[in-house]
Design an enzyme around this catalytic site. Structure first.
Site, PDB file in Angstrom:
ATOM      1  N   ASP A  21      37.745  35.173  46.104  1.00 15.67           N
ATOM      2  CA  ASP A  21      38.105  36.565  45.294  1.00 15.67           C
ATOM      3  C   ASP A  21      37.246  37.634  45.804  1.00 15.67           C
ATOM      4  O   ASP A  21      36.229  38.126  45.248  1.00 15.67           O
ATOM      5  CB  ASP A  21      37.682  36.112  43.470  1.00 15.67           C
ATOM      6  N   ARG A  76      63.703  35.950  43.765  1.00 13.42           N
ATOM      7  CA  ARG A  76      62.315  35.113  43.304  1.00 13.42           C
ATOM      8  C   ARG A  76      61.973  34.064  44.867  1.00 13.42           C
ATOM      9  O   ARG A  76      60.619  34.001  45.053  1.00 13.42           O
ATOM     10  CB  ARG A  76      62.980  34.357  41.892  1.00 13.42           C
ATOM     11  N   TYR A  91      35.689  37.384  36.956  1.00 14.56           N
ATOM     12  CA  TYR A  91      36.602  38.480  36.299  1.00 14.56           C
ATOM     13  C   TYR A  91      37.226  37.586  34.669  1.00 14.56           C
ATOM     14  O   TYR A  91      37.401  36.056  35.043  1.00 14.56           O
ATOM     15  CB  TYR A  91      37.875  38.474  37.047  1.00 14.56           C
ATOM     16  N   LYS A 111      43.719  46.558  42.076  1.00 15.65           N
ATOM     17  CA  LYS A 111      42.369  47.435  42.535  1.00 15.65           C
ATOM     18  C   LYS A 111      42.739  48.411  43.706  1.00 15.65           C
ATOM     19  O   LYS A 111      43.202  49.116  43.798  1.00 15.65           O
ATOM     20  CB  LYS A 111      41.213  46.852  41.891  1.00 15.65           C
TER      21      LYS A 111
HETATM   22  N1  PLP Z   1      39.626  39.086  39.435  1.00 16.63           N
HETATM   23  C1  PLP Z   1      38.859  40.650  40.047  1.00 16.63           C
HETATM   24  C2  PLP Z   1      38.169  40.511  40.621  1.00 16.63           C
HETATM   25  C3  PLP Z   1      39.439  41.392  38.698  1.00 16.63           C
HETATM   26  O1  PLP Z   1      38.605  42.272  38.722  1.00 16.63           O
HETATM   27  C4  PLP Z   1      40.265  41.364  37.717  1.00 16.63           C
HETATM   28  C5  PLP Z   1      41.757  41.968  37.242  1.00 16.63           C
HETATM   29  O2  PLP Z   1      40.598  42.527  36.996  1.00 16.63           O
HETATM   30  C6  PLP Z   1      41.427  39.859  38.794  1.00 16.63           C
HETATM   31  C7  PLP Z   1      41.224  39.238  39.150  1.00 16.63           C
HETATM   32  C8  PLP Z   1      42.738  39.895  38.464  1.00 16.63           C
HETATM   33  O3  PLP Z   1      43.785  40.364  39.205  1.00 16.63           O
HETATM   34  P1  PLP Z   1      45.034  40.968  37.749  1.00 16.63           P
HETATM   35  O4  PLP Z   1      44.543  42.360  36.329  1.00 16.63           O
HETATM   36  O5  PLP Z   1      45.497  42.142  38.902  1.00 16.63           O
HETATM   37  O6  PLP Z   1      45.477  40.096  37.657  1.00 16.63           O
END
Ligand code: PLP
Length: 397
Positions: free
Chosen positions: A184, A66, A119, A209
Site C-alpha cells: 500500500d 461493470r 490503515y 488521497k
Molecule cells: N490505505 C490507506 C493507507 C488509507 O489511508 C486508506 C484510507 O484512509 C485506505 C487504504 C482505504 O481507502 P478508501 O478510504 O479509499 O477505501
C-alpha cells in the site's frame, strides 16, 4: 528505473493516457458514461463478454459498464505506466480494491501475512476474517517465519498509516519468496516510491488521497503484472466495484499535477516537522526525514522524499486538551482522510484506527493522543500560525 531516453516522471505524468488524443482530435479525456453498450452482433458480443468476465480485454463491444469502461481503462493504463506495472484495476474505493485483491489471492491460499500498523479498516478487514481468510501479524524482519504453505499474499503499507514508519520493501520481498507482496503506497504515490522496482508484485492506493488530490473522489487502484491484475479484474467483474467513469476522469485529470502537488506539500511538511520538533509543547513528532526515524536508510533509495503526512502528540497528554486543540484550529480542518489540497488533522486512535484492537494499536505505536497531520498546499507560515494559536488557546505547555 527510468530509461535514459524515456521522458522523466513528471513529463510522463502529464501525458499518460493521452496517447490517442491527436487521432481522436481532442485535448481532454473523453468521458463515456454508458452503463450498457449496443450489441447488434450477438456472437461478437458473447465473445467479448467471455473475455471481460475473466478480466481480459474487450473483443469489440464493451457490453456492460461493470465489465469495462473506456474512461476508467484510460486512467488505469496511465497509473500502471507511472507505477512501472503492466496493468491496473480501479475501484470505487481503496477498500474495494483491497477486498478484490484479497479475494483474488484466496485462490492461492486463504492465509495472509501482514505488517502493522496499516490503515485501520484494512487491519479490521484482515483481523475480522470477514472474507474467510486468516492473518498473521508480524514485523518487517519476521515476514519469512510467518509464511505458511497456504499463504496467498504478504501485505505491507509504507509509509504506514498513521505512524509514518517506513517498511523495507525489498527486505520483505526477499523473505516472501514465491508469495506475492502487495504494497500500500497511498502515502507515497508513484512520485516518491515505485514498489514494483523493489520487487513488489502489486501496489495499491487509496486513490481517494493524493492521486485524487482534491478531496472529491472516493477511489482505489491496484497495479501489477497482467496475470495478477487479470485475476483481480475477474473478481471485480463478478462482484462489482468498478470505479465510476466520472471518478476515473477526475483521477486522470489529477495525474499531470501530481508531482507538483506532492513536492509542494512535502516541502511544507518538512518545515512544519522542524517547527514541531523545536516546540516544547509538542512531543514525539514522526516524520521520516527527522533524525533517527529512518533506521534502514530508505529515504533516497526506496523513497525519494519524506512525503507530506506526519504525526505528533501534545506534550500535555490530557485528553481534554487534545479535544480543545483540535476544536481551536481555524485553518486546518479536523477530518479523516488525507492527501487533499487543504491540511487535515485527526486522532487515529479515536477515529480511523478505532476499529483496531487497543493492545494491537498500542503495540504498533498508535498512542491515544497521537494526531495525524496531512499537510496540504497552504503556505507553511499560515499553517504554523494556526497550530500556534490553537496551542495558545488550550494553554498547552
Ligand atoms: N490505505 C490507506 C493507507 C488509507 O489511508 C486508506 C484510507 O484512509 C485506505 C487504504 C482505504 O481507502 P478508501 O478510504 O479509499 O477505501
Amino acid at each position: 528505473m527510468e530509461h535514459p531516453m524515456e521522458p522523466h516522471f513528471a513529463t510522463r505524468a502529464v501525458h499518460v493516457g493521452r496517447e490517442d488524443f491527436a487521432s481522436l482530435g481532442v485535448h481532454a479525456p473523453p468521458i463515456d458514461l454508458s452503463s450498457t453498450y449496443p450489441t447488434p452482433d450477438l456472437d461478437a458480443a458473447a465473445r467479448s463478454f467471455d473475455s471481460l468476465v475473466v478480466g481480459d480485454q474487450p473483443q469489440g463491444s464493451f457490453v456492460y459498464q461493470r465489465l469495462f469502461n473506456p474512461t476508467t481503462d484510460r486512467f488505469e493504463r496511465g497509473l500502471a505506466a507511472l507505477e512501472g506495472a503492466e496493468d491496473a484495476a480501479a475501484f470505487g474505493s481503496g477498500m474495494a480494491a483491497l477486498t478484490a485483491t484479497l479475494l483474488a489471492a484466496k485462490s492461492r491460499g486463504a492465509h495472509v501475512v501482514a505488517v502493522r500498523p496499516m490503515y485501520g479498516t484494512a487491519d479490521h478487514l484482515l483481523t475480522s476474517g470477514l472474507l474467510g481468510m486468516t492473518v498473521t501479524w508480524t514485523t518487517q524482519d519476521a515476514v519469512g517465519t510467518a509464511i505458511q504453505a497456504d499463504t496467498g499474499l504478504v501485505i505491507i503499507e509504507t509509509p504506514a498509516n498513521p505512524t509514518i514508519a517506513l517498511v523495507d520493501i525489498a527486505h520483505v520481498v526477499r523473505q516472501a519468496g514465491a508469495v506475492p507482496v502487495l504494497v500500500d503506497s497511498t502515502f507515497a504515490t508513484p512520485v516518491l516510491q515505485r514498489p514494483m522496482e523493489q520487487g513488489a508484485a502489486l501496489v495499491i492506493h487509496s486513490a481517494t488521497k493524493f492521486l485524487g488530490g482534491h478531496g472529491d473522489v472516493l477511489a482505489g487502484v491496484v497495479a501489477g503484472a497482467h496475470a495478477l491484475v487479470r485475476d483481480i479484474k475477474h473478481v471485480r467483474a463478478a462482484t462489482g466495484g468498478l470505479l465510476h467513469p466520472m471518478g476515473s476522469y477526475l483521477l486522470h485529470r489529477g495525474l499531470p499535477t501530481l508531482s507538483v502537488r506532492i513536492e509542494r506539500a512535502q516541502a511544507t511538511a518538512g518545515v512544519l516537522a522542524q517547527q514541531l520538533v523545536g516546540d516544547d509543547r509538542i512531543a514525539e513528532v514522526r516524520y521520516p526525514s527527522l533524525p533517527g526515524q529512518d533506521p534502514r536508510g530508505l529515504l533516497g533509495t526506496q523513497m525519494h522524499g519524506a512525503g507530506s503526512v506526519l504525526s505528533f502528540q501534545l506534550a500535555d497528554r490530557d485528553p481534554a486538551k487534545l479535544r480543545a486543540f483540535v476544536a481551536a484550529l481555524r485553518l486546518i480542518t479536523p477530518a479523516v482522510s488525507l492527501g487533499s489540497t487543504d491540511t487535515l488533522i485527526q486522532p487515529p486512535a479515536l477515529l480511523t484506527h478505532r476499529v483496531v484492537n487497543e493492545d494491537a494499536r498500542r503495540a504498533a505505536g498508535i498512542a491515544s493522543g497521537l494526531l495525524r497531520l496531512s499537510v496540504g498546499l497552504e503556505d507553511s507560515r499560515d499553517l504554523w500560525r494556526d497550530l500556534e494559536q490553537a496551542l495558545e488557546v488550550v494553554g498547552a505547555h
